[in-house]
Scaffold this motif. Sequence first.
Motif, PDB file in Angstrom:
ATOM      1  N   UNK B 157      91.509   8.094   2.975  1.00 42.14           N
ATOM      2  CA  UNK B 157      90.901   7.429   1.980  1.00 42.14           C
ATOM      3  C   UNK B 157      89.287   7.550   1.894  1.00 42.14           C
ATOM      4  N   UNK B 158      88.859   8.623   2.109  1.00 47.52           N
ATOM      5  CA  UNK B 158      87.319   8.736   2.173  1.00 47.52           C
ATOM      6  C   UNK B 158      86.595   8.449   0.931  1.00 47.52           C
ATOM      7  N   UNK B 159      85.484   7.700   1.215  1.00 49.32           N
ATOM      8  CA  UNK B 159      84.475   7.146   0.197  1.00 49.32           C
ATOM      9  C   UNK B 159      83.289   8.017   0.097  1.00 49.32           C
ATOM     10  N   UNK B 160      82.670   8.320  -0.990  1.00 48.56           N
ATOM     11  CA  UNK B 160      81.543   9.334  -0.929  1.00 48.56           C
ATOM     12  C   UNK B 160      80.501   9.062  -0.122  1.00 48.56           C
ATOM     13  N   UNK B 161      79.809  10.038   0.587  1.00 44.65           N
ATOM     14  CA  UNK B 161      79.148  10.148   1.687  1.00 44.65           C
ATOM     15  C   UNK B 161      77.641   9.902   1.040  1.00 44.65           C
ATOM     16  N   UNK B 162      76.699   9.325   1.745  1.00 44.20           N
ATOM     17  CA  UNK B 162      75.362   9.544   1.202  1.00 44.20           C
ATOM     18  C   UNK B 162      74.913  10.883   1.015  1.00 44.20           C
ATOM     19  N   UNK B 163      74.039  11.164   0.071  1.00 45.65           N
ATOM     20  CA  UNK B 163      73.409  12.292  -0.141  1.00 45.65           C
ATOM     21  C   UNK B 163      72.312  12.692   0.816  1.00 45.65           C
ATOM     22  N   UNK B 164      71.651  11.747   1.275  1.00 42.09           N
ATOM     23  CA  UNK B 164      70.668  12.236   2.346  1.00 42.09           C
ATOM     24  C   UNK B 164      70.717  10.890   3.202  1.00 42.09           C
ATOM     25  N   UNK B 165      70.174  10.870   4.563  1.00 41.48           N
ATOM     26  CA  UNK B 165      70.078   9.821   5.505  1.00 41.48           C
ATOM     27  C   UNK B 165      69.391   8.633   4.833  1.00 41.48           C
ATOM     28  N   UNK B 166      70.008   7.615   4.827  1.00 40.47           N
ATOM     29  CA  UNK B 166      69.477   6.250   4.378  1.00 40.47           C
ATOM     30  C   UNK B 166      69.394   5.303   5.400  1.00 40.47           C
ATOM     31  N   UNK B 167      68.372   4.378   5.573  1.00 44.89           N
ATOM     32  CA  UNK B 167      68.184   3.357   6.634  1.00 44.89           C
ATOM     33  C   UNK B 167      69.108   2.193   6.203  1.00 44.89           C
TER      34      UNK B 167
END
Lengths: 262, 340
Positions: B157-167
């Motif tokens: 059940x993968x959810x979309x990963x952030x496009x770039x590192x986020x704090x």
Amino acid sequence: MTYPQPRFLDAGEAALVVEFGDSVDPALNARVLCLEAALQNAAPRGIEETIPTYRSLMVLYDPLVVSRAELVSMLKTLAPGGFSSKAETGSHEEDTPEPNRRAETSPKGACWRLPCCYDPELAEDIALAAQKLDLTCERLAATHAGADYRVYMYGFAPGWCYLGGLPRELALPRRAAPRGPTPQGAVLIGGGLSLVATNPMPTGWYVIGRTPERMFSLERDPPTLIQPGDAIRFEPVDIHAFRALDARAASGESLARREETP
Amino acid sequence: MKAALRILSAGPGATIQDAGRRGFMRFGVTPAGPMDRGAFLAAAAAAGDAHGAAIETSLGGLELTTQGGGIGLAIAGGAFDLRLDGRALPAACAIALEPGARLSIRAGKAGAWCYVAPFGRFALSPVLGSLATHSRAAIGGLDGRMLRAGDILEIENLRPAPGRPLAIEAPWLEPARARIRVLLGPQDDYFSSETIEEFLSSEWRISPRCDRMAYRLEGPALKHLKGHDIVSDGLVFGAIQIPGDGAPLILMADRQPTGGYPKIAHVIGADLDALAQMRPGDPVMFESVSWDQAVAARRRRAERVLSGVELAPLKQIEPTSEFLLSRNLIGGVVDAKDQN
């Protein structure tokens, strides 16, 4: 002793201990289990979990949902027979485990026959315990198997079952230093009590027997067959019978036999 | 091939945890669950499922990669040193981990536990309703044990990963701190008022002998008034037992459900996470509060948790880890003094 009035003690702000006394006593433990059953029945909001012990009921709750004062008054209402009336008739025995007296059961308490092998090949510490008690191994085994035990509580590790009713002649202090991990199904004595273990853990108690029964199984719901408040009598089996029973238990069979309470 | 996390190396004490196993203490079953519940929740919520599970890492550290596809990860905990292919990340962040990329988590300058929650679910079966690992009883997580190099954790059940590192901005992340509030009892009558005063006025140190079961403290030996044996009694997270040697023992996530030493006090719920993040050698002092004060602190903390978790873009480019660690990248962290 049993206190004239139970004490309500805080274990942090999210757990309340209802303490009925400070001894190992069947009547006292029965009151703990009755209160727990009543609380489970009522299922009030804000209560998360309960832990019954020999002499107290710990109630874990969310103090942001139910206040301590509300909880205390609810527990006073739920206690069977009220909180103060029974206290006068409560037991006042010495603060030592009860001798071989008929195990008192809570209202739903069942009586179980549990196979136990006392052969020194499996009962790793029976010779040492017998020597300390100045008994023969045979006499120790016969005395242990001749008594009725009350299941007071579970604790320490999954399915570790604490029993009262050990005959006085088997009362033995715990070891100064723990022995190595217990074998599966170890039947132990120590500190004037007996217990049945499940998984390997170091312990200060003495392994004097082994039961092939799996006291805790994830295949069961609840995972324990025998409940606090039930009674146990050990049924001696020889090492050959133990091995056969152990194989049956390994394939998921429950071996403890439930008896009608007389 | 399904997307999976592959453990490249794991120090002792890396396990899978969820919020814990509820309702089985009466059968002797330890609830387990995270050591720092707030940090766990920050990571799990940032990954999109506050009821999910995460890998808990100790000071021993962890290195992992993915195979079969990229996986989003949210990471929060103590001030650990996080690196993605050698590039420093802030101590609480959400990233996409691509196949072949390497995330390393090492003990940084402070804190003892760090959580890695996948944007998705571990393909593991719950035991008694929970994925929490209790390694002593060999229950939960991956075969009931700590993680080790070579382990593969499939993620469903993968959810979309952030496009770039986020704090990760989570108002409830707690740094370790030296002053911990306690509620005395229930066996404070086993100690003289002088001993209780000694307990409250001494500067203690977290002993190297600490793990998920208990933190031992070093300091003066506390004397019992009437022996160190009580008839067994229930134990909760934060109970402070005084065993025979007089050295306080604070029971943590993997505590046994019952115990036979008198308990002088309990760490209040609002301060448990800060205590859990302490390291061996760290100083700690106890301050006694009333039940009402403990509940008020608990309410304030619960309100902050309800205020949620936010993911914010990182502002600086290619900073050094020293630079990152010197900055407070987590919004809303409040000093302990503000809570009183």
